[in-house]
Write a protein that holds these residues in place. Structure first.
Motif, PDB file in Angstrom:
ATOM      1  N   PHE A   1     -13.387  12.699  -4.545  1.00 45.41           N
ATOM      2  CA  PHE A   1     -12.452  12.469  -5.636  1.00 45.41           C
ATOM      3  C   PHE A   1     -12.591  13.675  -6.542  1.00 45.41           C
ATOM      4  N   TYR A   2     -11.592  13.938  -7.344  1.00 39.87           N
ATOM      5  CA  TYR A   2     -11.593  15.164  -8.139  1.00 39.87           C
ATOM      6  C   TYR A   2     -11.397  14.872  -9.624  1.00 39.87           C
ATOM      7  N   PRO A   3     -12.087  15.631 -10.468  1.00 35.05           N
ATOM      8  CA  PRO A   3     -11.905  15.436 -11.911  1.00 35.05           C
ATOM      9  C   PRO A   3     -10.491  15.854 -12.322  1.00 35.05           C
TER      10      PRO A   3
ATOM     11  N   GLU B   1      -9.672  -1.989  -3.341  1.00 35.66           N
ATOM     12  CA  GLU B   1      -9.226  -0.631  -2.967  1.00 35.66           C
ATOM     13  C   GLU B   1      -8.995   0.222  -4.210  1.00 35.66           C
ATOM     14  N   ASN B   2      -8.240  -0.355  -5.143  1.00 40.53           N
ATOM     15  CA  ASN B   2      -7.827   0.472  -6.285  1.00 40.53           C
ATOM     16  C   ASN B   2      -8.891   0.590  -7.356  1.00 40.53           C
ATOM     17  N   THR B   3      -9.743  -0.453  -7.475  1.00 41.48           N
ATOM     18  CA  THR B   3     -10.857  -0.343  -8.427  1.00 41.48           C
ATOM     19  C   THR B   3     -11.849   0.695  -7.918  1.00 41.48           C
ATOM     20  N   TYR B   4     -12.034   0.712  -6.618  1.00 40.05           N
ATOM     21  CA  TYR B   4     -12.908   1.713  -5.986  1.00 40.05           C
ATOM     22  C   TYR B   4     -12.433   3.126  -6.341  1.00 40.05           C
ATOM     23  N   ARG B   5     -11.122   3.325  -6.266  1.00 35.28           N
ATOM     24  CA  ARG B   5     -10.562   4.651  -6.593  1.00 35.28           C
ATOM     25  C   ARG B   5     -10.792   4.955  -8.081  1.00 35.28           C
ATOM     26  N   HIS B   6     -10.460   3.976  -8.892  1.00 34.09           N
ATOM     27  CA  HIS B   6     -10.535   4.144 -10.356  1.00 34.09           C
ATOM     28  C   HIS B   6     -11.961   4.518 -10.780  1.00 34.09           C
TER      29      HIS B   6
ATOM     30  N   THR C   1       4.049  14.882 -15.178  1.00 33.25           N
ATOM     31  CA  THR C   1       4.116  13.566 -14.491  1.00 33.25           C
ATOM     32  C   THR C   1       2.683  13.127 -14.164  1.00 33.25           C
ATOM     33  N   TYR C   2       2.538  11.933 -13.541  1.00 30.09           N
ATOM     34  CA  TYR C   2       1.165  11.422 -13.414  1.00 30.09           C
ATOM     35  C   TYR C   2       0.437  11.978 -12.211  1.00 30.09           C
ATOM     36  N   LYS C   3       1.213  12.537 -11.248  1.00 25.64           N
ATOM     37  CA  LYS C   3       0.547  13.225 -10.137  1.00 25.64           C
ATOM     38  C   LYS C   3       1.517  14.206  -9.526  1.00 25.64           C
TER      39      LYS C   3
ATOM     40  N   ALA D   1      -8.686  -7.720  -1.709  1.00 24.44           N
ATOM     41  CA  ALA D   1      -8.792  -6.452  -0.967  1.00 24.44           C
ATOM     42  C   ALA D   1      -8.047  -5.342  -1.707  1.00 24.44           C
ATOM     43  N   LYS D   2      -6.875  -5.697  -2.198  1.00 24.71           N
ATOM     44  CA  LYS D   2      -6.044  -4.718  -2.910  1.00 24.71           C
ATOM     45  C   LYS D   2      -6.747  -4.242  -4.174  1.00 24.71           C
ATOM     46  N   LEU D   3      -7.320  -5.210  -4.913  1.00 27.19           N
ATOM     47  CA  LEU D   3      -7.970  -4.833  -6.172  1.00 27.19           C
ATOM     48  C   LEU D   3      -9.233  -4.043  -5.889  1.00 27.19           C
TER      49      LEU D   3
ATOM     50  N   VAL E   1      -6.298   9.545 -15.768  1.00 24.89           N
ATOM     51  CA  VAL E   1      -5.815   8.825 -14.583  1.00 24.89           C
ATOM     52  C   VAL E   1      -4.505   8.128 -14.921  1.00 24.89           C
ATOM     53  N   GLY E   2      -3.444   8.512 -14.232  1.00 22.94           N
ATOM     54  CA  GLY E   2      -2.117   7.945 -14.514  1.00 22.94           C
ATOM     55  C   GLY E   2      -1.630   7.056 -13.386  1.00 22.94           C
ATOM     56  N   GLY E   3      -0.359   6.758 -13.443  1.00 24.85           N
ATOM     57  CA  GLY E   3       0.254   5.914 -12.423  1.00 24.85           C
ATOM     58  C   GLY E   3       0.282   4.475 -12.876  1.00 24.85           C
ATOM     59  N   HIS E   4       0.938   3.655 -12.060  1.00 25.76           N
ATOM     60  CA  HIS E   4       1.119   2.249 -12.451  1.00 25.76           C
ATOM     61  C   HIS E   4       0.192   1.372 -11.611  1.00 25.76           C
ATOM     62  N   CYS E   5      -0.768   1.996 -10.934  1.00 23.56           N
ATOM     63  CA  CYS E   5      -1.654   1.195 -10.082  1.00 23.56           C
ATOM     64  C   CYS E   5      -3.099   1.407 -10.496  1.00 23.56           C
ATOM     65  N   ILE E   6      -3.578   2.644 -10.321  1.00 25.39           N
ATOM     66  CA  ILE E   6      -5.010   2.878 -10.482  1.00 25.39           C
ATOM     67  C   ILE E   6      -5.506   2.540 -11.877  1.00 25.39           C
TER      68      ILE E   6
ATOM     69  N   ARG F   1       0.839  -1.198   0.000  1.00 27.17           N
ATOM     70  CA  ARG F   1       0.000   0.000   0.000  1.00 27.17           C
ATOM     71  C   ARG F   1       0.875   1.250   0.000  1.00 27.17           C
ATOM     72  N   ILE F   2       1.996   1.145  -0.718  1.00 27.87           N
ATOM     73  CA  ILE F   2       2.871   2.319  -0.795  1.00 27.87           C
ATOM     74  C   ILE F   2       2.137   3.394  -1.583  1.00 27.87           C
ATOM     75  N   ASP F   3       2.110   4.621  -1.032  1.00 27.53           N
ATOM     76  CA  ASP F   3       1.523   5.708  -1.797  1.00 27.53           C
ATOM     77  C   ASP F   3       2.664   6.675  -2.120  1.00 27.53           C
TER      78      ASP F   3
ATOM     79  N   THR G   1      -6.802  22.065 -15.117  1.00 31.32           N
ATOM     80  CA  THR G   1      -7.490  20.751 -15.107  1.00 31.32           C
ATOM     81  C   THR G   1      -7.462  20.101 -13.734  1.00 31.32           C
ATOM     82  N   ARG G   2      -6.855  20.792 -12.748  1.00 33.82           N
ATOM     83  CA  ARG G   2      -6.731  20.154 -11.424  1.00 33.82           C
ATOM     84  C   ARG G   2      -7.394  20.955 -10.312  1.00 33.82           C
ATOM     85  N   GLY G   3      -8.101  22.016 -10.728  1.00 38.34           N
ATOM     86  CA  GLY G   3      -8.825  22.767  -9.712  1.00 38.34           C
ATOM     87  C   GLY G   3      -7.911  23.506  -8.764  1.00 38.34           C
TER      88      GLY G   3
HETATM   89  N1  SAJ Z   1      -6.527  11.151  -9.570  1.00 40.55           N
HETATM   90  C1  SAJ Z   1      -7.580  11.942 -10.011  1.00 40.55           C
HETATM   91  N2  SAJ Z   1      -8.551  12.295  -9.125  1.00 40.55           N
HETATM   92  C2  SAJ Z   1      -8.509  11.896  -7.808  1.00 40.55           C
HETATM   93  C3  SAJ Z   1      -7.427  11.088  -7.378  1.00 40.55           C
HETATM   94  C4  SAJ Z   1      -6.449  10.731  -8.276  1.00 40.55           C
HETATM   95  O1  SAJ Z   1      -7.658  12.306 -11.182  1.00 40.55           O
HETATM   96  O2  SAJ Z   1      -9.398  12.254  -7.044  1.00 40.55           O
HETATM   97  C5  SAJ Z   1      -5.496  10.731 -10.519  1.00 40.55           C
HETATM   98  C6  SAJ Z   1      -4.117  11.197 -10.133  1.00 40.55           C
HETATM   99  O3  SAJ Z   1      -3.848  12.471 -10.681  1.00 40.55           O
HETATM  100  C7  SAJ Z   1      -3.238  10.126 -10.761  1.00 40.55           C
HETATM  101  C8  SAJ Z   1      -4.088   8.869 -10.676  1.00 40.55           C
HETATM  102  O4  SAJ Z   1      -5.445   9.320 -10.514  1.00 40.55           O
HETATM  103  O5  SAJ Z   1      -2.993  10.418 -12.128  1.00 40.55           O
HETATM  104  C9  SAJ Z   1      -3.693   7.951  -9.510  1.00 40.55           C
HETATM  105  O6  SAJ Z   1      -3.709   8.738  -8.351  1.00 40.55           O
HETATM  106  P1  SAJ Z   1      -3.375   8.112  -6.899  1.00 40.55           P
HETATM  107  O7  SAJ Z   1      -3.471   9.208  -5.916  1.00 40.55           O
HETATM  108  O8  SAJ Z   1      -4.190   6.908  -6.653  1.00 40.55           O
HETATM  109  O9  SAJ Z   1      -1.851   7.770  -7.061  1.00 40.55           O
HETATM  110  P2  SAJ Z   1      -0.982   6.432  -7.002  1.00 40.55           P
HETATM  111  O10 SAJ Z   1      -1.379   5.529  -8.102  1.00 40.55           O
HETATM  112  O11 SAJ Z   1       0.429   6.839  -6.873  1.00 40.55           O
HETATM  113  O12 SAJ Z   1      -1.251   5.763  -5.604  1.00 40.55           O
HETATM  114  C10 SAJ Z   1      -2.237   4.856  -5.393  1.00 40.55           C
HETATM  115  C11 SAJ Z   1      -2.378   4.965  -3.896  1.00 40.55           C
HETATM  116  N3  SAJ Z   1      -3.124   6.221  -3.665  1.00 40.55           N
HETATM  117  C12 SAJ Z   1      -3.768   6.544  -2.561  1.00 40.55           C
HETATM  118  O13 SAJ Z   1      -4.166   5.713  -1.785  1.00 40.55           O
HETATM  119  C13 SAJ Z   1      -3.930   8.007  -2.292  1.00 40.55           C
HETATM  120  C14 SAJ Z   1      -2.993   3.733  -3.441  1.00 40.55           C
HETATM  121  O14 SAJ Z   1      -4.217   3.561  -4.111  1.00 40.55           O
HETATM  122  C15 SAJ Z   1      -2.032   2.597  -3.641  1.00 40.55           C
HETATM  123  O15 SAJ Z   1      -1.224   2.510  -2.498  1.00 40.55           O
HETATM  124  C16 SAJ Z   1      -1.154   2.770  -4.831  1.00 40.55           C
HETATM  125  O16 SAJ Z   1      -1.856   3.525  -5.808  1.00 40.55           O
HETATM  126  C17 SAJ Z   1      -0.838   1.381  -5.298  1.00 40.55           C
HETATM  127  O17 SAJ Z   1       0.353   1.055  -5.234  1.00 40.55           O
HETATM  128  O18 SAJ Z   1      -1.762   0.648  -5.631  1.00 40.55           O
END
Ligand code: SAJ
Length: 426
Positions: free
Chosen positions: A248-250, A206-211, A320-322, A202-204, A254-259, A151-153, A404-406
C-alpha cells in the motif's frame, strides 16, 4: 424478465450490462428520471460503460424505467442502491428499505432477491427480510433471499463484473445455491459464503483491511521523513517478498465512497453492541491527518527556498479521489487546498477530469496548459496521480514539486529526479 436491477449507478449498470450481454432479459429500475431518460437515449452516466455499451444493451432488449410494477415480471431482483454514511455514522438504509418496499408490493413466489449494497452484517436478515415478508410471502420458502457484495473497482481496466470473483451468501442453503447459479451465468467465479452475514462481513473485511493498511503506511510516511528513510523504496523492497505482503502507498489522504466509508458501518454496528473498533478509529484519525502533513511539507519546501506560503502561487495537480477517474467524493484535495488557502497561498488547479472546482465557497482558477502552469507556480503539489502527470515532465518544468503519490519514485534511480529540488511525502 430474467432480471430486474434496482439502482443504475456504477454498480447496477455494469451488472445489467453483463447480464444483458449474455442474453438475459434485463429491466433497470431507478428513481432518477434523468438516469432513466439518459439510458433510454443511449447515454452512459457511468465511467466504466460507454454510450456504445448502453446502445448495445438497448439493442439486446434492456429497458430502464421508474415504474416499480415491472418488478412483478422479474424472476431475479438485485438491489444496487447507495448506502451513504448516515449522521449516526452507520449506513443510511433509506434507499435499501424503499427498494425493498417496492419489491414487496410486487413480489411473486419463486423470485430470488439479492442485496448488493454495502452494509453492516445482519442488514439482509434484520432489515430487508421483514420488509419483503410484508408481501405475505415467507423468505426461504415462498421466495429466496441472499446478499452478494459488489466489488466494482471504478476505472480498473483489468477487472470487471465477469472476471471479479463474486461472493454470495443465502438466507438458507437453497437461497445460496440459487444466488450462486444466477451469478454463475455471467461471472466466472462464484464463492458461496456460509450465510448472508458472512457475505456482508466479507465486504467490510476487504475494505477495512485496505483502509487500515493505507493508514499504516501513512503513519510510517510521517516519521520516515525524520528518519531519512525513503519509504517508497522500502515498500518496493518489501514487495519482493512473494508471499504475505501486499503493498500500500502513502498519500495525501484516503478518498472515494468505499474505503473511508465502509469501515464505519462495522464500527457503528459493533458499537451498538458495546464494542469499540479501535483499528478503524485509529485509521480514520491517521488518514484524516494527512492533509495537515501535506501543508507542513509544503511550508518546509517553500521556506527552504526562501519563500513564504502566504505569498506563494501553489498549483494543485489532480483533485479527484484517485487517478484517471472523475469522481471527487471524499477526495483529500479539498482539505489540502483549504489548509493552503487558510495560510494565504494563491491557488490554481489542473485536472483534466474536473472542469471547475471550489474551495471554501470560492472558485479556484483552472489551468489549461500544464507546462505553463508548472513553470508559473512557486510550488506544485501533485495530489492525484493522473496518467498525464509523467515524472519527467514534472521534474523538467516544476520549480518546486511536492509529490504526494510517489510518481517520481517510479523513475529509475539514475532518473532526473536527483537533479531537482523535489520532495516526496515519504
Ligand atoms: N489509496 C492510498 N494508498 C493505497 C491505495 C489507495 O492512498 O495504497 C487511496 C486512493 O488514492 C483513494 C482511496 O485510497 O483515495 C481509495 O482507493 P481504492 O483504490 O480502494 O479505490 P476505490 O475506493 O475506488 O475502490 C475500492 C476498490 N479498490 C480496489 O480493490 C483496488 C475495492 O476495494 C472495492 O471494490 C471498492 O473500493 C468498493 O466499491 O468497495
Amino acid at each position: 424478465s430474467d432480471l430486474a436491477v434496482i439502482g443504475l449507478g456504477y454498480v447496477g449498470l455494469p451488472l445489467a450490462h453483463e447480464a444483458t450481454r449474455i442474453g438475459l432479459k434485463v429491466i433497470g429500475l431507478d428513481v432518477n428520471t434523468r438516469v432513466v431518460d439518459g439510458l433510454a437515449a443511449g447515454k452512459s452516466h457511468v465511467d466504466d460503460l460507454s454510450d456504445r455499451d448502453v446502445a448495445g444493451m438497448l439493442a439486446a432488449g434492456f429497458r430502464a424505467t421508474t415504474d416499480a410494477s415491472l418488478l412483478a415480471e422479474a424472476r431475479t431482483i438485485v438491489i444496487c442502491v447507495p448506502t451513504p454514511l448516515s449522521d449516526e455514522g452507520g449506513p443510511d438504509l433509506g434507499a435499501v428499505t424503499s427498494a425493498a418496499k417496492s419489491i414487496a408490493a410486487h413480489l411473486r413466489p419463486g423470485t430470488l432477491v439479492v442485496l448488493e449494497s454495502t452494509t453492516y452484517p445482519g442488514t439482509t436478515e434484520e432489515v430487508v427480510r421483514p420488509i419483503l415478508e410484508e408481501s405475505g410471502l415467507v423468505a426461504g420458502e415462498d421466495f429466496h433471499l441472499a446478499f452478494s457484495p459488489e466489488r466494482i473497482d471504478p476505472g480498473n481496466p483489468s477487472f470487471g463484473v465477469a472476471n471479479t470473483p463474486k461472493v454470495v451468501g443465502g438466507l438458507t442453503e437453497r437461497c445460496g445455491e440459487l444466488a450462486a447459479s444466477f451469478y454463475g451465468k455471467f461471472v466466472q467465479t462464484v464463492v458461496q459464503a456460509r450465510g448472508t452475514r458472512e457475505a456482508e462481513m466479507a465486504k467490510l473485511l476487504e475494505n477495512t483491511y485496505r483502509h487500515v493498511n493505507i493508514a499504516l503506511v501513512n503513519e510510517m510516511a510521517i516519521f520516515c521523513q525524520e528518519l531519512g528513510v525513503d519509504l517508497w523504496d522500502s515498500i518496493a523492497c518489501a514487495s519482493t517478498k512473494p508471499f504475505g505482503f501486499q503493498a500500500f502507498y502513502p498519500g495525501p489522504g484516503v478518498g472515494g465512497h468505499c474505503i473511508p466509508i465502509d469501515p464505519n458501518y462495522l464500527s457503528y454496528k459493533v458499537k451498538t453492541l458495546g464494542y469499540p473498533f479501535r483499528f478503524v478509529e485509529l485509521a480514520q484519525e491517521i488518514n484524516a491527518r494527512m492533509p495537515a502533513y501535506v501543508l507542513q511539507r509544503a511550508q518546509e519546501l517553500l521556506n527552504d527556498a526562501g519563500l513564504a506560503l502566504s505569498r506563494s502561487k501553489v498549483l494543485l495537480l489532480g483533485v479527484t479521489y484517485k487517478a484517471d477517474i472523475a469522481d471527487q467524493r471524499e477526495s483529500p484535495a479539498r482539505p489540502v487546498a483549504r489548509k493552503l488557502a487558510d495560510k494565504g497561498a494563491t491557488l490554481t488547479y489542473h485536472d483534466p477530469h474536473v472542469a471547475e472546482w471550489t474551495v471554501n465557497g470560492r472558485s479556484v482558477p483552472r489551468r489549461e496548459d500544464l507546462v505553463e502552469a508548472l513553470r508559473e507556480a512557486d510550488l506544485t503539489i501533485l495530489v492525484t496521480d493522473h496518467s498525464e502527470y509523467q515524472a519527467d515532465l514534472l521534474v523538467e518544468h516544476a520549480r518546486l514539486l511536492l509529490d504526494t503519490r510517489g510518481v517520481l519514485r517510479r523513475l529509475p534511480p539514475s532518473g532526473v529526479a536527483a537533479q531537482r529540488t523535489t520532495a516526496q511525502i515519504e
